[in-house]
Design a protein around this motif. Structure first.
Motif, short mmCIF file in Angstrom:
data_model
loop_
_atom_site.label_atom_id
_atom_site.label_comp_id
_atom_site.label_asym_id
_atom_site.label_seq_id
_atom_site.Cartn_x
_atom_site.Cartn_y
_atom_site.Cartn_z
N MET A 1 4.75 42.50 3.04
CA MET A 1 4.13 42.73 2.42
C MET A 1 3.01 43.55 2.28
SD MET A 1 5.84 44.35 0.34
CE MET A 1 6.99 43.71 -1.15
N PRO A 2 3.36 45.21 2.85
CA PRO A 2 2.39 46.04 3.30
C PRO A 2 0.83 46.32 2.04
CG PRO A 2 4.92 47.41 3.73
CD PRO A 2 4.57 46.29 2.54
N SER A 3 -0.06 45.99 2.35
CA SER A 3 -1.49 46.63 1.82
C SER A 3 -1.57 47.48 1.02
CB SER A 3 -2.27 45.33 2.61
OG SER A 3 -2.91 47.03 3.67
N GLY A 69 14.97 58.44 -0.22
CA GLY A 69 15.87 57.72 -1.20
C GLY A 69 16.27 57.88 -2.16
N GLN A 70 17.57 57.76 -3.07
CA GLN A 70 18.53 58.38 -3.88
C GLN A 70 17.05 58.58 -4.51
OE1 GLN A 70 21.52 58.59 -4.33
NE2 GLN A 70 21.37 59.58 -6.36
N LEU A 71 17.09 59.72 -5.60
CA LEU A 71 15.96 60.28 -6.14
C LEU A 71 16.78 59.97 -7.82
CD1 LEU A 71 13.60 62.29 -5.99
CD2 LEU A 71 15.53 63.91 -7.30
N ASP A 98 9.93 49.61 2.62
CA ASP A 98 9.92 48.33 2.47
C ASP A 98 10.73 47.56 1.38
OD1 ASP A 98 7.34 49.31 2.47
OD2 ASP A 98 7.43 50.56 1.32
N GLU A 99 11.83 47.00 2.86
CA GLU A 99 12.86 46.28 2.42
C GLU A 99 12.56 45.11 1.43
OE1 GLU A 99 15.37 43.22 5.35
OE2 GLU A 99 15.27 45.59 5.68
N ASP A 100 11.78 45.06 1.10
CA ASP A 100 11.49 44.04 0.34
C ASP A 100 10.93 43.98 -1.21
OD1 ASP A 100 12.41 42.17 2.42
OD2 ASP A 100 10.34 41.53 2.72
N LEU A 101 10.55 45.04 -1.45
CA LEU A 101 10.10 46.06 -2.42
C LEU A 101 11.49 46.84 -3.69
CD1 LEU A 101 7.35 46.90 -3.83
CD2 LEU A 101 7.50 48.87 -2.56
#
Length: 165
Positions: A1-3, A69-71, A98-101
Motif C-alpha cells: 500500500m502506498p505511503s 473512477g465511478q463518481l 490503488d487496487e488493494d484499497l
C-alpha cells in the motif's frame, strides 16, 4: 500500500455538519464543470494540477464522465458563493490507482484561494464523510502529495484521517 494514502474510520468520526454562512454546500452536478474549472485551476500551485484553464475544464469534464473512477454523486459536493462554484470535493467508489484499497476515495478537494479561510474545506469533507457513512461505507480515503498544503494536512488530521501503514 502506498505511503501517501490517508484514511478515516467513519464510525470513529464526528460528522456534525459544519454550517457555513459564506457558501452553500450542494451536490455536484456536471452542469457546473465550466464554472468549477476556474476554481480548480486557481486552487493548485503551477505544475501540480492543470497547466491551463482549458486543461482544468477538460479535467472537470473527465471527472463527471467517470474517467477517474465511478463518481459517487451523492457524496460529491460543490461550495457555492453567491451562486458561483468556488470549491468542490469529488468522491469515487474506489481508487483507480490503488487496487488493494477498498471503499470510497476522494479524488479531489479544492477551494479557490480567494475564498479560503471560511471553513469550506471542512464543510465539504464532513459532507462527503457523512454521505459515505450513510451509504454504508466504513472508511474514506485520499492521497496526499506535492499539491497538499499544510492547512489541508492539518484539516485531515483534525478530521481523523491517518496514514495507512
Amino acid at each position: 500500500m502506498p505511503s501517501d494514502v490517508l484514511q478515516v474510520d467513519l464510525h470513529q468520526s464526528d460528522l456534525t455538519p459544519a454550517v457555513s454562512s459564506y457558501a452553500d454546500i450542494c451536490n455536484a452536478k456536471s452542469s457546473s464543470s465550466v464554472a468549477l474549472a476556474a476554481a480548480y485551476f486557481a486552487a493548485y500551485p503551477p505544475g501540480i494540477a492543470a497547466a491551463t484553464l482549458a486543461e482544468a475544464q477538460t479535467e472537470m469534464e473527465e471527472t463527471f464522465a467517470h474517467e477517474f473512477g465511478q463518481l459517487v454523486e451523492d457524496a460529491s459536493f460543490v461550495a457555492l458563493h453567491l451562486g458561483k462554484p468556488i470549491g468542490a470535493i469529488f468522491v469515487v467508489e474506489e481508487s483507480i490507482w490503488d487496487e488493494d484499497l477498498l471503499g470510497p476515495f476522494i479524488i479531489d478537494l479544492f477551494v479557490d484561494p480567494q475564498h479560503q479561510g471560511h471553513g469550506l474545506g471542512n464543510s465539504l469533507i464532513v459532507a462527503a464523510m457523512a454521505a459515505c457513512k450513510k451509504r454504508g461505507a466504513d472508511t474514506l480515503s485520499l492521497r496526499i502529495g506535492d499539491g497538499t498544503s499544510g492547512a489541508a494536512l492539518e484539516l485531515y488530521r483534525r478530521l481523523g484521517f491517518r496514514l495507512l501503514s
